[in-house]
Write an enzyme that holds these catalytic residues in place. Structure first.
Site, short mmCIF file in Angstrom:
data_model
loop_
_atom_site.label_atom_id
_atom_site.label_comp_id
_atom_site.label_asym_id
_atom_site.label_seq_id
_atom_site.Cartn_x
_atom_site.Cartn_y
_atom_site.Cartn_z
N ARG A 176 -51.06 -25.36 -3.91
CA ARG A 176 -52.37 -24.68 -3.80
C ARG A 176 -52.54 -23.61 -4.89
O ARG A 176 -53.06 -22.52 -4.65
CB ARG A 176 -52.53 -24.00 -2.43
N SER A 185 -58.47 -24.82 5.72
CA SER A 185 -57.28 -24.02 6.07
C SER A 185 -57.49 -22.60 5.55
O SER A 185 -57.64 -22.41 4.35
CB SER A 185 -56.03 -24.59 5.41
N GLU A 218 -55.48 -18.59 2.07
CA GLU A 218 -55.64 -19.58 1.01
C GLU A 218 -57.06 -19.44 0.42
O GLU A 218 -57.32 -19.75 -0.73
CB GLU A 218 -55.46 -20.98 1.62
#
Ligand SMILES: Cc1cc2nc3c(=O)[nH]c(=O)nc-3n(C[C@H](O)[C@H](O)[C@H](O)COP(=O)(O)OP(=O)(O)OC[C@H]3O[C@@H](n4cnc5c(N)ncnc54)[C@H](O)[C@@H]3O)c2cc1C
Length: 335
Positions: free
Chosen positions: A163, A236, A331
């Protein structure tokens, strides 16, 4: 280009925050960024917004939002076994997936159902069901800001990680990605390492094929994630923490069913499991909540304010730390 003043962002963020920005510019051609730089317009606070599916606005944005609206998928090279596509930043990610299915190009199928635009995909190296977009990226094109110097980074120059990429770290806020180049296989080539996906295929008694994988990934996603046309969220909200082996061993004593994945010399834990074990799954405070089917997802059931969302995710981070001594990191880009 289209220029708007005091522009509402409700339809430009999937969290459905009712915020606005001072100025909003929709770029219809990649080169327009050069004109904006020449006019010194990027000397004020600015932010590049694709589909707004990985961002939480905590207040009105007192600056300029740049939105790439130029689209297009060009096949620029074809060999016996591979093709190279050059895709414009404003193209919807799912349109690219549909194009690949139609033309029988393999590689991106596990990433179906991720909202947003192609230009954003390299920024956090989107990933799902055992595949990361970096696996198919050949290069990324764009301009370095604020001087509009063109760049062409090969995949290995993008510093892709979990990520993460150079665009999210060293060059955060300093690039305008205009195109992503994908190298895709013309031969069947599937990634079925993710248990939920292989189980769905066998449960539906389907052989692996492009259509069947896409169908199963969409089914699994629909069973776990909110429908963003009805419930606000940014997918998320938290990253899965990557921790040293000692932390993993300590936690394993506390939680014998701890989910973990190898991550080089470290161990990746499932943030959703920790949030669930801490008792937050399905928790709701007014219209802010933790999604009952997936504890990683912070949701807006309708009228949650940025402050409601902030209070909730901060409580989750603090409680998970108190219970497990693991610090969760968002995130999502918080503005
Ligand atoms: C329901 C749901 C499910 C999701 N599932 C997944 C998933 O499975 N896996 C996953 O990885 N993510 C997932 N996401 C997160 C998100 O969809 C992805 O990160 C997506 O790539 C974001 O695209 P966007 O266009 O909406 O980006 P935005 O939120 O608009 O922007 C994301 C970041 O990229 C930057 N950026 C955008 N465009 C450019 C550009 N042209 N040049 C330079 N910088 C740019 C922005 O400044 C920002 O920092 C999910 C989100 C939702 C709402």
């Amino acid at each position: 280009m289209k220029v708007f003043q005091n522009y509402p962002l409700l339809d430009h963020n999937t969290f459905k925050m009712k915020v606005s920005c001072r100025q909003f510019i929709e770029l219809e051609r990649p080169e327009e960024i050069v004109n904006l730089c020449e006019q010194h317009l990027l000397e004020q606070p600015f932010y590049i917004l694709g589909g707004g599916s990985n961002v939480l606005f905590t207040k009105d944005y007192d600056g300029l939002i740049l939105h790439p609206a130029f689209q297009g998928i060009d096949k620029i090279e074809e060999e016996a076994r591979h093709v190279t596509l050059r895709v414009a930043a404003g193209t919807e990610w799912e349109k690219l997936i549909d194009y690949c299915i139609q033309h029988h190009y393999f590689g991106l199928e596990n990433l179906t159902g991720i909202p947003g635009l192609v230009g954003s995909a390299p920024v956090q190296n989107i990933g799902a069901y055992g595949v990361e977009v970096k696996d198919c990226i050949l290069a990324v094109d764009g301009y370095l800001l604020p001087k509009a110097t063109p760049f062409h980074y090969q995949c290995d120059e993008c510093q892709f990680g979990y990520r993460s990429s150079i665009f999210k770290k060293e060059l955060k806020g300093k690039t305008f990605i205009t195109h992503v180049l994908f190298r895709l296989s013309k031969e069947p080539h599937y990634t079925l390492t993710y248990k939920a996906l292989s189980e769905e295929l066998s449960c539906q008694q389907l052989e692996p094929s492009l259509d069947n994988i896409v169908r199963c990934v969409r089914a699994v996603r629909d069973s776990k994630l909110p429908d963003i046309t009805k419930i606000g969220c940014a997918g998320s909200f938290f990253q899965n923490p990557i921790v040293p082996n000692e932390d993993y061993q300590r936690l394993k004593q506390q939680l014998p069913d701890l989910v973990s994945y190898p991550a080089g010399e470290k161990v990746k834990l499932a943030a959703g499991q920790l949030i669930d074990k801490a008792g937050w799954k399905g928790h709701r405070e007014g219209d802010a909540g933790i999604y009952p089917k997936q504890a990683l997802v912070v949701v807006n059931y309708g009228n949650a304010s940025p402050e409601d969302i902030r209070q909730l995710y901060e409580k989750v981070i603090s409680d998970v730390y108190t219970k497990f001594q693991i610090t969760l990191q968002p995130e999502v880009n918080i503005l």
